[in-house]
Design an enzyme around this catalytic site. Sequence first.
Site, PDB file in Angstrom:
ATOM      1  N   TYR A 100      66.316   8.792  23.910  1.00  0.00           N
ATOM      2  CA  TYR A 100      67.660   8.304  23.591  1.00  0.00           C
ATOM      3  C   TYR A 100      68.623   9.364  23.095  1.00  0.00           C
ATOM      4  CZ  TYR A 100      65.653   3.824  24.539  1.00  0.00           C
ATOM      5  OH  TYR A 100      65.048   2.775  25.188  1.00  0.00           O
ATOM      6  N   PHE A 116      64.213  -4.355  15.629  1.00  0.00           N
ATOM      7  CA  PHE A 116      64.626  -5.371  16.610  1.00  0.00           C
ATOM      8  C   PHE A 116      64.379  -4.843  18.017  1.00  0.00           C
ATOM      9  CE2 PHE A 116      68.338  -3.030  15.017  1.00  0.00           C
ATOM     10  CZ  PHE A 116      68.832  -2.450  16.169  1.00  0.00           C
TER      11      PHE A 116
END
Length: 404
Positions: free
Chosen positions: A119, A404
């Site tokens: 990322y 999450f």
Amino acid sequence: MDIRDVPEAHLDRALDLAYLVFHERPEEEERKHRRELLLPCERIGAYDGEQLVGLLAAFPFTLSVPGADLPCPGLTYVAVAPTHRRRGVLSALMAEAFRRYEERGAPLAALWASEDAIYGRFGFGAATHGVTVEIDSRRPLALRIDPDERPLRLVEPADAPDVVGPYFESTRVLRAGRNPRDEARWTGEWLRDRDEDDDELSPARVVVLGDPVAGYAVYRTKGENEESHTPGLVRVDELEADSPAVAAALWRYLASIDLTSTVRAWGRPLDDPLLFFSGDRDQVRVTGQYPALWVRLVDVRAALTARSWAAAADLVLEVHDSRMPANSGRFRLTTGPDGARHEPTGDPVDLSFGVRELAACYLGGTKVADLAAAGLVEEHTPGAAAVLDAALRTPRLPHTDDGF
């Protein structure tokens, strides 16, 4: 590839793709739970014909930043089919997500990275870090301070959102990097009867100190396994406290639970008071440290001018952002007690950043000076990194354990 929304009718396809990529085979109850999690998410898919080969979902979160709460989509279930790797699928999904967030005026996006190497190239920086702490609870917990002696009480998990939810919200803003929780997130994630990672663990327990609440802990337990010679465990999922004395009382309780000999707390902040008021650091050990929440500055100007600042600074920054060129350029950042100004300028540069490095520093959890020392930020004016660090500083390090 056709990049478009994933309709509710394709949720099972989305889950099948995620399970394929993450090598999972959950039971039907868990599959139903994850389907419910995906329902409120914005879902972007990559389709090869009618086959779903890429997925990016996002929760409609907000995020605590110094002095504010900002819209911050929480990216999750990012997956590309193994048959379609290295064909630009993930880049296309990210580009569409960034386009939408920019159009809606969301200054930030965030995620928890399954693989750190992925990322950074999309401009995400590790903005918070966590540690795993283990306590040897075979003997009483040694403390350098006196614990709060008010009585403790156990709260039924079904009642916990009403009892500790408001307290969590009041403490959430004291550290940057945290999302609000509604009742569905409390019951569906934190207080679920069964833990998907370890089915030997008990249901969630919630212990509270004070009325009104001055602190609480969410934990699970399991007894000794005689076959594998695994000792009894208390796994602490969350602990919040008004004061060091309240925290000491909660840790003392957790370390005194019968038929257990280890307390393991994943996701504690680097500046957890326990690490300072512990009376025996051989008994309380940090066993791991890791990047936690990764943040992406979708709109650098909006993000910088929305947060509060701890000190005055007047610096010319140059930012490079290959994925979102509107963020690139040279600007003067002026900070003070009334906020910040971001103005384009042609003046000489004090600091040069990639947007990833700026994101890592944004919440105050990574020092600009450390990145400059590592060769990741270029300091053109001696002392400029220290000036910006002083302005970015927060009373407590940013932290979240809410994955999450």
